[in-house]
Enzyme design. Structure first.
Site: not given
Ligand SMILES: CC(=O)SCCNC(=O)CCNC(=O)[C@H](O)C(C)(C)COP(=O)(O)OP(=O)(O)OC[C@H]1O[C@@H](n2cnc3c(N)ncnc32)[C@H](O)[C@@H]1OP(=O)(O)O
Length: 508
Positions: A267, A274-276, A278-279, A302
């Protein structure tokens, strides 16, 4: 010159020729006309490619620029440097191409060619969701990895896994029917104003695969048993030796129809996005799509990292509290009969939160047990006011006169049971007093994490923030991904998940 000075001189020379592989590495997404979409970004990790030190030896003014065609992720690598170290015996510059070769298709190193078919590109598979955020339009597509175009995209972008997902490994897909178990979810920004080339620009992606399950050992569903019997009939060799015979009239046509779990594997949301929110969109879409087929019994993840866990908790809680009335109605029952609370009794978890109801919601939502249990704990904690969530207030245990204190006492008992089972192997090695304190302290840590998550959930629910589409308005800076906590309670290994009804903690 003494030894120290000599060493310092050698070190200075090494430093002069050494470059941090993460800092000199930039990535961008290109439109068909060659212009860059959004700012360039750096990888999170380069050690899987260049080694633990994340250093490249033998160059000055080194820059590595990896570009991807925004629509089909065709990569191209451009390596530039000012000076290159002249090899002396075994001391030679890092072979950058060789280090990257395992992660990029061969043509990534060749001169780029323009893609005359970009304008007619359509993502593979079917469009399963669309949304708008901050005035922009996004789509999520889902394809089987048996689809050649989907496979090509995965191969094009596989280097993103080591660069952004710690501990992630690239997909090694077989060339047989088992690739049908895999799905690719592509999340695109679709810019209808683009007149030349492709309007699609990748925002993020996820993969998942299906694994087969046996019927629940403890409480098998009749439908599971029927499906299992049918599958034996369909896919086991018949007594006269015809393996994988599939021609019998009422049989299943493919093993994909067997009782299964779906497992989210990779994922990633690309840093500029990020942080908008889309996750959340991608996670919710994957969960909904993957759990829809009736033969899928469970949705698992996983090896999630901590950032993903937070994302998942937020999405799951918001969705269950909003869309599953039985879940929203779950509360701590404080009217537990005294005989169920004797010091020698098992913790009456099925009375504290009605067991049958819990079980039925878990089956209906298909959320795996450990995650579901945590969600129930978070949700029920949310009805206990923060001031009443204190160990000091519950010294009279179930006899507390304040109803919230009493609820908190039972909430702790309930949550401790799961923690105890999860950490049983370590805990039983401790003296009783130490064991009790360790468990209490672990629960304090868990509760703290829950409280933070609940603040976010409640803020979203009460509309203090905008909805999931644009959760953090204007937030463009990527959030830093924290590494996985080393708290034993939160080790997520869904394969290890067990229903250990017979290993119960005692009422403390
Ligand atoms: C099963 C796997 O593949 S695990 C690996 C996951 N992938 C990664 O770590 C790769 C790098 N990171 C990313 O791709 C993204 O930052 C993700 C997937 C972790 C999050 O996606 P984003 O689009 O940034 O998240 P989104 O904006 O929808 O945030 C929703 C919530 O998720 C959580 N969240 C998102 N990023 C983070 C972070 N870096 N640390 C902690 N919490 C987070 C928070 O609760 C956030 O809510 P908030 O914004 O009110 O704090």
């Amino acid at each position: 010159m003494d030894d120290d000075e000599q060493l310092a001189q050698i070190q200075a020379e090494v430093d002069e020729w050494s470059t941090n592989s993460t800092e000199c590495f930039a990535i961008s997404l290109l439109r068909s006309d060659g212009s860059e979409i959004a700012d360039r970004f750096h990888p999170e990790f380069t050690y899987p490619i260049f080694g633990e030190e994340e250093a490249i030896f033998g160059y000055q003014d080194l820059s590595i620029h990896l570009t991807f065609a925004a629509h089909d992720l065709r990569p191209h690598i451009d390596i530039k440097y000012g000076k290159k170290f002249k090899a002396q015996g075994d001391v030679r510059p890092t072979d950058i191409k060789e280090a990257l070769a395992d992660f990029l298709p061969e043509d990534a190193f060749e001169a780029p060619v323009s893609d005359s078919e970009a304008a007619s590109f359509r993502p593979p598979g079917e469009k399963i969701h669309s949304y708008t955020s901050e005035g922009r339009y996004f789509e999520i597509w889902c394809a089987s990895l048996a689809d050649a175009q989907a496979r090509e995209i995965v191969e094009n972008m596989q280097i993103l896994v080591p660069l952004f997902i710690e501990g992630g490994s690239t997909l090694q897909l077989e060339q047989d029917w088992t690739t049908q178990r895999w799905k690719l979810f592509l999340q695109y920004q679709t810019d209808v104003k683009v007149t030349e080339g492709s309007p699609y620009s990748l925002v993020g992606y996820g993969t998942s695969y299906r694994v087969f399950t046996l019927p629940d050992r403890h409480k098998p569903l009749q439908s599971d048993l029927d499906l299992f019997a049918q599958s034996l009939d369909s896919f086991l060799p018949s007594p006269d030796g015809d393996a994988m015979e599939t021609s019998r009239a009422s049989d299943l046509s493919t093993p994909l129809e067997l009782s299964s779990r779906e497992r989210l594997s990779q994922f990633l949301i690309l840093p500029p996005y990020q942080g908008s929110g889309h996750g959340q969109e991608l996670y919710n879409t994957m969960y909904t799509h993957l759990t829809r087929p009736t033969n899928v019994r469970e949705f698992t993840v996983e090896d999630p990292n901590e950032a993903f866990d937070d994302l998942r908790d937020l999405c799951d809680l918001l969705s269950l509290r909003k869309h599953v009335p039985d879940f929203a109605a779950l509360r701590i029952n404080t009217g537990i009969p005294a005989d169920k609370l004797a010091a020698t009794s098992h913790i009456p978890t099925d009375l504290i939160i009605v067991g049958d109801v819990r079980e039925s919601i878990m089956r209906q939502t298909k959320i795996m047990q450990r995650q579901f249990d945590r969600l129930v704990e978070m949700h029920t904690l949310s009805f206990i006011p923060p001031l009443n969530r204190s160990r000091n207030r519950i010294t009279r245990k179930e006899k507390c006169s304040n109803e919230h204190d009493k609820a908190y006492y039972f909430w702790r008992l309930y949550a401790k049971q799961r923690l105890y089972i999860h950490n049983r192997d370590q805990l039983i090695q401790l003296e009783r007093n130490e064991r009790v304190e360790k468990l209490e302290a672990a629960l304090d840590g868990v509760q703290e994490g829950y409280a933070k998550m609940l603040e976010k959930v409640e803020a979203r629910e009460s509309g203090l923030e905008t909805n999931g589409n644009a959760a953090v308005e204007g937030a463009s800076a990527p959030l830093k991904v924290r590494k996985r906590k080393v708290v034993s309670e939160d080790d997520d290994d869904d394969e290890k998940e067990e229903r250990e009804e017979n290993k119960r903690a005692r009422v403390q």
